[in-house]
Design a protein around this motif. Structure first.
Motif, short mmCIF file in Angstrom:
data_model
loop_
_atom_site.label_atom_id
_atom_site.label_comp_id
_atom_site.label_asym_id
_atom_site.label_seq_id
_atom_site.Cartn_x
_atom_site.Cartn_y
_atom_site.Cartn_z
N LEU A 1 34.89 70.14 -13.35
CA LEU A 1 34.03 69.28 -12.53
C LEU A 1 32.64 69.10 -13.14
N PRO A 2 32.03 70.14 -13.73
CA PRO A 2 30.75 69.91 -14.39
C PRO A 2 30.85 68.88 -15.54
N VAL A 3 31.96 68.89 -16.25
CA VAL A 3 32.18 67.90 -17.32
C VAL A 3 32.24 66.50 -16.71
N ALA A 4 32.95 66.38 -15.60
CA ALA A 4 33.07 65.09 -14.93
C ALA A 4 31.71 64.59 -14.44
N ARG A 5 30.95 65.48 -13.83
CA ARG A 5 29.63 65.08 -13.31
C ARG A 5 28.71 64.63 -14.44
N LYS A 6 28.73 65.35 -15.53
CA LYS A 6 27.92 64.99 -16.68
C LYS A 6 28.34 63.62 -17.23
N GLY A 7 29.64 63.42 -17.33
CA GLY A 7 30.16 62.14 -17.81
C GLY A 7 29.82 60.99 -16.87
N MET A 8 29.88 61.24 -15.56
CA MET A 8 29.54 60.20 -14.60
C MET A 8 28.07 59.82 -14.70
N SER A 9 27.23 60.81 -14.94
CA SER A 9 25.80 60.53 -15.14
C SER A 9 25.61 59.68 -16.41
N ALA A 10 26.35 60.02 -17.46
CA ALA A 10 26.27 59.26 -18.71
C ALA A 10 26.76 57.83 -18.50
N LEU A 11 27.79 57.66 -17.68
CA LEU A 11 28.28 56.31 -17.40
C LEU A 11 27.18 55.46 -16.78
N ARG A 12 26.45 56.04 -15.84
CA ARG A 12 25.35 55.31 -15.20
C ARG A 12 24.30 54.91 -16.24
N GLN A 13 24.02 55.80 -17.15
CA GLN A 13 23.00 55.52 -18.17
C GLN A 13 23.46 54.44 -19.15
N HIS A 14 24.77 54.24 -19.22
CA HIS A 14 25.33 53.22 -20.13
C HIS A 14 25.76 51.97 -19.38
N GLY A 15 25.27 51.77 -18.16
CA GLY A 15 25.52 50.55 -17.42
C GLY A 15 26.87 50.48 -16.73
N GLU A 16 27.54 51.61 -16.57
CA GLU A 16 28.84 51.64 -15.90
C GLU A 16 28.73 52.35 -14.55
N THR A 17 27.72 51.94 -13.78
CA THR A 17 27.48 52.55 -12.48
C THR A 17 28.67 52.39 -11.55
N ARG A 18 29.32 51.22 -11.58
CA ARG A 18 30.45 51.00 -10.68
C ARG A 18 31.60 51.96 -10.97
N ALA A 19 31.84 52.26 -12.23
CA ALA A 19 32.90 53.21 -12.59
C ALA A 19 32.58 54.59 -12.01
N ALA A 20 31.32 55.02 -12.14
CA ALA A 20 30.93 56.32 -11.60
C ALA A 20 31.05 56.33 -10.08
N GLU A 21 30.64 55.24 -9.44
CA GLU A 21 30.74 55.16 -7.97
C GLU A 21 32.20 55.19 -7.52
N MET A 22 33.06 54.52 -8.27
CA MET A 22 34.48 54.51 -7.93
C MET A 22 35.04 55.92 -7.96
N MET A 23 34.67 56.70 -8.97
CA MET A 23 35.17 58.07 -9.06
C MET A 23 34.63 58.93 -7.93
N GLU A 24 33.38 58.69 -7.54
CA GLU A 24 32.83 59.40 -6.40
C GLU A 24 33.61 59.08 -5.13
N GLU A 25 33.94 57.79 -4.95
CA GLU A 25 34.66 57.37 -3.75
C GLU A 25 36.09 57.90 -3.74
N VAL A 26 36.78 57.75 -4.85
CA VAL A 26 38.20 58.12 -4.92
C VAL A 26 38.39 59.63 -4.89
N PHE A 27 37.58 60.35 -5.66
CA PHE A 27 37.78 61.79 -5.82
C PHE A 27 36.78 62.65 -5.03
N GLY A 28 35.77 62.03 -4.43
CA GLY A 28 34.80 62.78 -3.65
C GLY A 28 33.90 63.68 -4.49
N VAL A 29 33.70 63.31 -5.74
CA VAL A 29 32.87 64.12 -6.65
C VAL A 29 31.49 63.50 -6.74
N ARG A 30 30.49 64.34 -6.57
CA ARG A 30 29.10 63.86 -6.68
C ARG A 30 28.34 64.76 -7.61
#
Length: 133
Positions: A104-133
């Motif tokens: 999960l720490p790897v996922a959270r770090k990657g989701m943060s990186a996605l936001r920094q690379h303009g893929e905010t929707r992908a990170a939000e989708m993972m938060e919604e689907v998997f409940g990871v923040r």
């Protein structure tokens, strides 16, 4: 007998990152669909999933994003491959295939990186689907 490489090796041999990402996602989905009455097949898929995930994650940079071409040190970041791999990782956690405390720490770090690379929707989708923040 030599074991087939399912992910890109350190010497650059293997498959393109995007192909590895899709393969990993297909494995995670396949495991989820595999009947528990087919334990030997399920177990084989889980082993391949874990080996592939491990190989792919070794390619993530310190920011938590995968490169387009891991064999090229100057390769740009590939947020799409990163998002696909994070989906497969989170599905593996959800299915109990891998340890949440480790991944999960790897996922959270990657989701943060996605936001920094303009893929905010992908990170939000993972938060919604998997409940990871």
């Amino acid at each position: 007998s030599s074991k087939a490489k399912l992910h890109r090796a350190a010497d650059g041999e293997g498959f393109p990152m995007r192909s590895e990402a899709w393969f990993l996602m297909a494995l995670a989905d396949g495991v989820a669909l595999c009947s528990n009455q087919l334990y030997e097949h399920w177990r084989a898929l889980v082993d391949i999933y874990r080996e592939t995930l491990s190989g792919v994650l070794r390619r993530m940079d310190a920011e938590g994003v995968l490169p387009v071409d891991p064999a090229d040190e100057q390769s740009p970041a590939d947020p799409i491959s990163t998002a696909i791999v994070l989906y497969a990782l989170l599905l593996g956690v959800q299915q109990g295939l891998i340890d949440p405390e480790r991944y999960l720490p790897v996922a959270r770090k990657g989701m943060s990186a996605l936001r920094q690379h303009g893929e905010t929707r992908a990170a939000e989708m993972m938060e919604e689907v998997f409940g990871v923040r």
